[in-house]
Design a protein around this motif. Structure first.
Motif, PDB file in Angstrom:
ATOM      1  N   GLY A   1       0.764  -1.235   0.000  1.00  0.00           N
ATOM      2  CA  GLY A   1       0.000   0.000   0.000  1.00  0.00           C
ATOM      3  C   GLY A   1       0.794   1.283   0.000  1.00  0.00           C
ATOM      4  N   VAL A   2       2.115   1.212  -0.103  1.00  0.00           N
ATOM      5  CA  VAL A   2       2.959   2.400   0.024  1.00  0.00           C
ATOM      6  C   VAL A   2       3.010   3.180  -1.290  1.00  0.00           C
ATOM      7  N   ASN A   3       3.027   4.499  -1.154  1.00  0.00           N
ATOM      8  CA  ASN A   3       3.182   5.424  -2.279  1.00  0.00           C
ATOM      9  C   ASN A   3       4.645   5.867  -2.329  1.00  0.00           C
ATOM     10  N   PHE A   4       5.334   5.564  -3.430  1.00  0.00           N
ATOM     11  CA  PHE A   4       6.756   5.901  -3.551  1.00  0.00           C
ATOM     12  C   PHE A   4       7.002   7.243  -4.240  1.00  0.00           C
ATOM     13  N   GLY A   5       5.926   7.977  -4.521  1.00  0.00           N
ATOM     14  CA  GLY A   5       6.090   9.401  -4.768  1.00  0.00           C
ATOM     15  C   GLY A   5       6.169   9.901  -6.188  1.00  0.00           C
ATOM     16  N   TRP A   6       6.524   9.055  -7.155  1.00  0.00           N
ATOM     17  CA  TRP A   6       6.666   9.565  -8.515  1.00  0.00           C
ATOM     18  C   TRP A   6       5.302   9.997  -9.057  1.00  0.00           C
ATOM     19  N   PRO A   7       5.201  11.172  -9.742  1.00  0.00           N
ATOM     20  CA  PRO A   7       6.237  12.174 -10.040  1.00  0.00           C
ATOM     21  C   PRO A   7       6.187  13.377  -9.093  1.00  0.00           C
ATOM     22  N   VAL A   8       5.607  13.202  -7.907  1.00  0.00           N
ATOM     23  CA  VAL A   8       5.507  14.315  -6.967  1.00  0.00           C
ATOM     24  C   VAL A   8       6.858  14.605  -6.331  1.00  0.00           C
ATOM     25  N   ILE A   9       7.586  13.538  -5.982  1.00  0.00           N
ATOM     26  CA  ILE A   9       8.933  13.713  -5.420  1.00  0.00           C
ATOM     27  C   ILE A   9       9.927  12.886  -6.227  1.00  0.00           C
ATOM     28  N   SER A  10      11.150  13.370  -6.299  1.00  0.00           N
ATOM     29  CA  SER A  10      12.206  12.674  -7.044  1.00  0.00           C
ATOM     30  C   SER A  10      13.547  13.300  -6.717  1.00  0.00           C
ATOM     31  N   TYR A  11      14.607  12.508  -6.805  1.00  0.00           N
ATOM     32  CA  TYR A  11      15.957  13.027  -6.657  1.00  0.00           C
ATOM     33  C   TYR A  11      16.572  13.393  -7.999  1.00  0.00           C
ATOM     34  N   GLY A  12      15.790  13.306  -9.057  1.00  0.00           N
ATOM     35  CA  GLY A  12      16.261  13.700 -10.375  1.00  0.00           C
ATOM     36  C   GLY A  12      15.574  14.966 -10.849  1.00  0.00           C
ATOM     37  N   VAL A  13      15.889  15.357 -12.075  1.00  0.00           N
ATOM     38  CA  VAL A  13      15.245  16.492 -12.735  1.00  0.00           C
ATOM     39  C   VAL A  13      14.762  16.024 -14.099  1.00  0.00           C
TER      40      VAL A  13
END
Length: 368
Positions: free
Chosen positions: A247-259
């Motif tokens: 059930g976890v949300n891993f964030g893409w594309p809201v958060i990222s360590y890339g550009v």
């Protein structure tokens, strides 16, 4: 079984083709070419009798044993477009009893679209064809283009399967639970969603989703404790290794360590409440594909470590520790655009090189 597989594999190796030993933390290693002249290989599986099964993206499944190579018939209709085609293969733990195998591929959906699908079939007794095959699952329609199919398969407990799906080039859909895009799915061997999946009772969500917010997970593996991990492509920077939880949300594309590829920022930054952080990330991107946890006896120094292939920088990353971190880069002429990495039943580390069109067996060099 290990001796059978090792003997069958070594019989295929042209000894003159063996390269110089590769220096590693566990001593000199030899990358032995076991099968060559492959056309864009994507995945390899091992059968109990020593046979190797290899997928080629354009739509061929090859069976290799005792120096003989043949094409296996009975595949579904595959749409080989862009990054899509015939992709992963899973030989489940009960193959000897069922003779079932599972494949992922890109399936035509509508006039122009295509999506990640899972195919189940039985390998004939003589190993030449797939029988009783059917597509047990395909992602929801609505996406075109030939990008980000994900497509790794991992056997879970109690007959379940984990399937990775990329965002299909539509980043926002990785946050949309009504779509399968950008997720890790959990299905049973008939393609149905188990009742204890996190969104099984949510009428607005796809019941197969186990986790979401992924960009393009092309590596996936289970560790010795039964924990699922994925390695996934970021954009420009931000490739991730994630410890997958229900059930976890891993964030893409809201958060990222890339550009973005044009250098502009992605989303809202690198962290947000309610979205998981990666265990490890690469910047610059290495383009990870293929992942395995080493569980063999041949190289005890690597026991329990993770290995991830790099398509971009032509090496195999070794990750170790708690939390996992890249601690070593295994590189040679053999590791050119590594697509798949597996621990073989003989205890060696096996990998596919797209550039070389070859399957290699990485093991301690003779005399080391």
């Amino acid at each position: 079984m290990r001796q059978i597989l090792c003997s069958a594999a070594l019989a295929l190796i042209p000894m003159a083709a063996l390269a110089e030993p590769i220096p590693t933390s566990a001593g000199p290693m030899q990358a032995e070419p076991v099968v060559q002249d492959l056309e864009e290989p994507w995945a390899v599986g091992f059968l109990p009798d020593g046979t190797l099964l290899i997928t080629e993206r354009e739509g061929r499944l090859l069976s290799v044993r005792d120096g003989a190579r043949r094409e296996v018939s009975g595949l579904p209709r595959i749409r080989a477009e862009g990054q899509g085609g015939l992709l992963d293969i899973l030989v489940p733990s009960d193959f000897a009893e069922t003779r079932q195998i599972f494949l992922t591929y890109s399936k035509r959906q509508g006039f122009r679209g295509s999506g990640t699908a899972v195919y189940r079939a039985e390998l004939s007794a003589d190993g030449t064809r797939l029988e009783n095959g059917r597509t047990i699952f395909e992602i929801a329609r609505g996406t075109g283009g030939g990008f980000h199919f994900g497509s790794r398969l991992v056997e879970g407990p109690e007959g379940t399967l984990f399937v990775t799906v990329g965002d299909r080039g539509n980043p926002d859909e990785a946050q949309d639970l009504a779509m399968h895009n950008g997720s890790v799915l959990r299905i049973d061997r008939n393609g149905d969603a188990p009742g204890d999946n996190p969104f099984a009772e949510d009428r607005g969500a796809q019941a197969e989703i186990w986790s979401y917010g992924h960009r393009n997970p092309q590596g996936a593996a289970m560790d010795a404790d039964g924990q699922l991990w994925v390695a996934e492509h970021g954009a420009r920077g931000g490739d991730e290794v994630n410890r997958v939880e229900k059930g976890v949300n891993f964030g893409w594309p809201v958060i990222s360590y890339g550009v973005n590829y044009n250098g502009t920022p992605i989303g809202e930054g690198q962290a947000k409440e309610g979205m998981a952080q990666p265990v490890h990330y690469w910047d610059p991107s290495i383009a990870p594909s293929g992942m395995a946890f080493y569980n063999g006896d041949l190289i005890p120094e690597w026991q329990g470590d993770a290995f991830v292939g790099s398509l971009k920088f032509d090496y195999i990353a070794r990750l170790s520790g708690d939390p996992l971190r890249e601690v070593e880069q295994i590189a040679s002429d053999a590791t050119a655009r590594v697509r798949d990495v597996r621990t073989g039943p003989d205890g060696a580390l096996w990998f596919l090189s797209v550039v070389n069109g070859a399957l290699y067996r990485l093991a301690p060099a003779e005399g080391s």
